[in-house]
Scaffold this active site. Structure first.
Site, PDB file in Angstrom:
ATOM      1  N   GLU B  70       0.673  -1.307  -0.125  1.00  0.00           N
ATOM      2  CA  GLU B  70      -0.081   0.040  -0.138  1.00  0.00           C
ATOM      3  C   GLU B  70       0.882   1.286   0.107  1.00  0.00           C
ATOM      4  O   GLU B  70       0.581   2.203  -0.730  1.00  0.00           O
ATOM      5  CB  GLU B  70      -0.981   0.185   1.082  1.00  0.00           C
ATOM      6  CG  GLU B  70      -2.308  -1.083   0.945  1.00  0.00           C
ATOM      7  CD  GLU B  70      -1.506  -2.523   1.249  1.00  0.00           C
ATOM      8  OE1 GLU B  70      -0.540  -2.642   1.905  1.00  0.00           O
ATOM      9  OE2 GLU B  70      -2.453  -3.723   0.949  1.00  0.00           O
ATOM     10  N   HIS B 139     -11.501  -5.698   8.234  1.00  0.00           N
ATOM     11  CA  HIS B 139     -12.328  -5.387   6.867  1.00  0.00           C
ATOM     12  C   HIS B 139     -13.644  -4.376   7.138  1.00  0.00           C
ATOM     13  O   HIS B 139     -14.267  -4.394   6.110  1.00  0.00           O
ATOM     14  CB  HIS B 139     -12.750  -6.837   6.549  1.00  0.00           C
ATOM     15  CG  HIS B 139     -11.783  -7.707   5.764  1.00  0.00           C
ATOM     16  ND1 HIS B 139     -11.118  -8.407   6.787  1.00  0.00           N
ATOM     17  CD2 HIS B 139     -11.545  -8.035   4.564  1.00  0.00           C
ATOM     18  CE1 HIS B 139     -10.184  -9.074   5.919  1.00  0.00           C
ATOM     19  NE2 HIS B 139     -10.448  -8.988   4.621  1.00  0.00           N
TER      20      HIS B 139
END
Ligand SMILES: Cc1ncc(C[n+]2csc(CCOP(=O)(O)OP(=O)(O)O)c2C)c(N)n1
Lengths: 383, 337
Positions: B70, B139
């Site tokens: 990322e 999540h």
């Protein structure tokens, strides 16, 4: 115990891995030489380009003088801080010299000299360290990214920019600089990996100057050399004497050529030494001895080149003096420019946070404006 | 315009996911500088299929599967934006954007300021966020508080299909970096929105009154908007006529629309999924109190997620602000010292 001796790892259970498991690249050509590459003082010096080397010499002398002047400015309180590159000038200057005008330099916080060697006005280069703004220049105009204080974070930027340029079909190489400590950061890894996967035209220059503030290389990594790290990403790693500007110029040029011709990234570890403390706030005697520093002083980048050039009759007293005089002129100009107080407008604080100021910022700007007006009023009343 | 509505084949309900996909497609078709990048955004079309078909249509150089990293994705996007591209970055899930925070906060948010406007970074960072989909930990985070606390970032979040398209187009067109928070549980929500002729919506920085009312204002955004609308319907039976304001944009914050609404109704509840302590609701409540003090009949209240790490899926219904909790809170607005 070897793998074969491990329980359950008997030869009868072995099978050949499917093709996907075979190495994708031959690692051997990517591996660095066991010793740092050198030119000065070796037979390779026979092929030196006299003109180029005389330019290198003048730049080195200027760079050393720049370091001395910036350090002096710190002592006078003109700069908030200055991370010196005394001893590392060959790396800084070679990095700037091998780039074409359209190429980009991505310096770390220590690499002011590289930016200056690339042609940036020294005052603009020192804005960050003086403290009147973060970046004193337009990066696009000079193709020098802002000096990056968070370590290694500028490396992925270099990869992205080089990648973008290649997508556009432009002939642009990005050269990114980082210290030995910075190679431990995750961003170093991510940048190296992206560059190799994308075959981006990037050159990574690691200046291994022995320490990350106080932490020696041995506590930073267990890798044989930092250059070895390149192999794991699938790019060549080069080990070079960072005090030998001829070697630096050659290895960097080769890497830039490789990148420019579509050959992908290269990582170069320049073995050098930070002669002065990390910054003026650092006490280097706490983590290293004088003997080590003295030994490195005997391997000085300017002396190495001067010795080679004078021995070959390529440089004489007049040439040395000319270089020193030019450096003095630069230092005097820098002193004068830095002794002028910068004119600051506190209202600039609210500029350039967003393209368009938010209501919140407008409100806060009005508050500061009122405070400034009141202070001015008071000053006027008092006199 | 005449009142004759020409029904075409496009009246089939569209989802938010389709609207987002369409927004990227249109932006890419219009401007070759727009590049989509992230993990699995290519052949797979993203784990939520939001980038479906983009790699096929525009090629892998325009819609790129990156290595799994990322900070690398966002850091490379910075360099690409420095060179004049307009990267649209997908962070696969809310909590997986955290490795990129160094790039986000130290560089993305500050580059315009550091370079005195010489180098703005037009990067759109799409972050599927929030819970309610039964996802396991990492999540379902509502990470907006981190983003809104960072000067230099624009933070928007659509709650409707129309806004998903309109706000994403506006984000990609913005010369500032935008955190585009996608309420993932609304990905499959539908509307009559037409992908062929997307109607214009108000841009970034404008809040909208989604339901007018007189008794109190619910201030909300993203995944909590439908919950608030439902609560407002249910409140009618209790004699409450609730106004619902959809912020759409957290930074900049449309104070005027919010303040005007609360001054009308005299009562306010802020509703969001992220934790209450230091959450966006704290800021909004403070702001509303500062500007509406004399109009308020009761303190500004908040209905938020608990101040806990996101719970396991089987317990998330207790954590997320639901209709009942909103109604209970609205009842507390009947303030008697
Ligand atoms: C991400 C990050 N962590 C810590 C620091 C504080 N810091 C500044 S310089 C430095 C040492 C850097 O060492 P190295 O990478 O070897 O570069 P050098 O100083 O030797 O040029 C540290 C720890 C920082 N600037 N950025």
């Amino acid at each position: 115990m070897t793998v074969q001796e491990l329980p359950g790892a008997g030869a009868s259970h072995r099978s050949t891995p499917p093709p996907a498991w075979r190495p994708r690249t031959d690692a051997a050509p990517l591996l660095p030489d066991p010793e740092p590459y050198r030119v000065l003082g070796t037979p390779a010096a026979d092929r030196l380009d006299p003109e180029l080397m005389r330019r290198c010499y003048a730049e080195l002398v200027r760079g050393r003088r720049y370091n001395a002047q910036a350090t002096a400015l710190t002592r006078q309180g003109r700069l908030a801080v200055y991370p010196s590159t005394v001893g590392q000038e060959a790396c800084e200057i070679a990095a700037a010299m091998v780039l074409e005008e359209q190429d980009w330099l991505f310096p770390s916080y220590r690499d002011t000299l590289a930016a200056v060697a690339r042609g940036l006005d020294p005052v603009q280069a020192l804005t960050l360290l003086r403290g009147d703004w973060h970046t004193g220049y337009d990066p696009r105009e000079h193709r020098i990214a802002p000096l990056s204080t968070p370590l290694a974070t500028q490396l992925p930027h270099a990869v992205g920019l080089a990648h973008a340029a290649r997508l556009r079909g432009d002939d642009v190489v990005a050269l990114a600089m980082v210290g030995d400590g910075g190679t431990s950061e995750g961003d170093f890894h991510e940048a190296m990996n992206f560059a190799a996967v994308w075959q981006a035209p990037v050159v990574f220059l690691v200046q291994n100057n022995g320490f990350a503030i106080s932490v020696p290389l041995a506590k930073q990594t267990a890798a044989p050399t930092l250059a070895h790290k390149a192999v794991g990403y699938g790019m060549p790693g080069r080990l070079v004497d960072g005090n030998d500007i001829a070697a630096m110029h050659e290895v960097l040029s080769e890497a830039v050529r490789r990148a420019r011709s579509g050959g992908g990234p290269t990582m170069i570890e320049a073995v050098t030494y930070r002669i002065e403390a990390h910054t003026n706030a650092d006490d280097a005697t706490r983590y290293r001895g004088d003997a080590e520093v003295e030994a490195w002083k005997a391997h000085d980048p300017i002396e190495l080149l001067e010795r080679e050039l004078t021995a070959r009759g390529l440089l004489d007293e007049a040439g040395i003096k000319a270089a020193k005089d030019a450096a003095e002129t630069m230092a005097a100009e820098l002193r004068d420019a830095m002794n002028a107080e910068p004119v600051l407008d506190p209202m600039d604080l609210f500029e350039n946070v967003y393209a368009e100021q938010t209501g919140r910022l407008r409100e806060q700007a009005a508050m500061l404006r009122a405070e400034l007006d009141a202070a001015e009023q008071e000053e006027g009343d008092g006199s | 315009m005449t009142t004759v509505a020409v029904k075409t084949a496009t009246t089939k309900p569209a989802t938010m996911a389709q609207a987002l996909n369409r927004a990227m497609r249109d932006a890419m078709a219009e401007d070759p500088a727009v590049h989509v990048m992230g993990e699995d955004v290519g052949a797979l079309g993203g784990v939520f299929r939001i980038t479906d078909g983009l790699a096929k249509e525009f090629g892998e150089d325009r819609c790129t599967d990156t290595p799994l990293a990322e900070a690398g994705i966002l850091g490379a996007a910075v360099g690409m934006a420095m060179y004049g591209l307009r990267p649209v970055v997908e962070m696969q899930f809310d909590a997986f954007a955290y490795p990129a925070f160094e790039q986000l906060i130290s560089h993305v948010a500050k580059m315009r300021n550091r370079t005195r406007g010489a180098m703005p970074l037009p990067i759109t960072i799409r972050v599927p966020y929030g819970g309610g989909i039964g996802g396991v930990e990492h999540h379902c985070d509502s990470s907006e508080a981190y983003y809104v606390a960072t000067p230099g970032l624009t933070v928007v979040t659509p709650a409707t299909v129309e806004d998903a398209y309109g706000l994403l187009r506006a984000s990609i067109a913005s010369d500032d970096p935008v955190i585009f928070l996608e309420p993932k549980r609304l990905y499959w929500s539908k509307s009559d929105w037409s992908p062929e002729a997307p109607a214009a919506v108000p841009g970034i920085g404008k809040a909208l009154v989604r339901r007018t009312g007189t008794s109190a204002t619910l201030i909300t955004y993203g995944p909590s908007l439908p919950v608030c609308m439902e609560a407002a319907e249910a409140a009618r039976q209790e004699g409450w006529d609730l106004e619902v304001v959809d912020l759409r944009s957290l930074v900049p914050f449309d104070e005027e629309t919010v303040v005007a609404s609360v001054r009308r109704t005299g009562r306010a509840v802020v509703v969001h999924e992220s934790g209450g302590f230091g959450g966006p609701g704290a800021e909004i409540a403070a702001r509303v109190t500062e500007r509406c003090f004399h109009h308020l009949e009761a303190p500004v209240l908040r209905v938020t997620g608990f101040d806990i790490p996101y719970p396991p899926p089987m317990l998330e219904k207790h954590h997320l602000p639901g209709v009942d909790r909103i109604l209970d809170t609205v009842a507390r607005l009947q303030w008697e010292n």
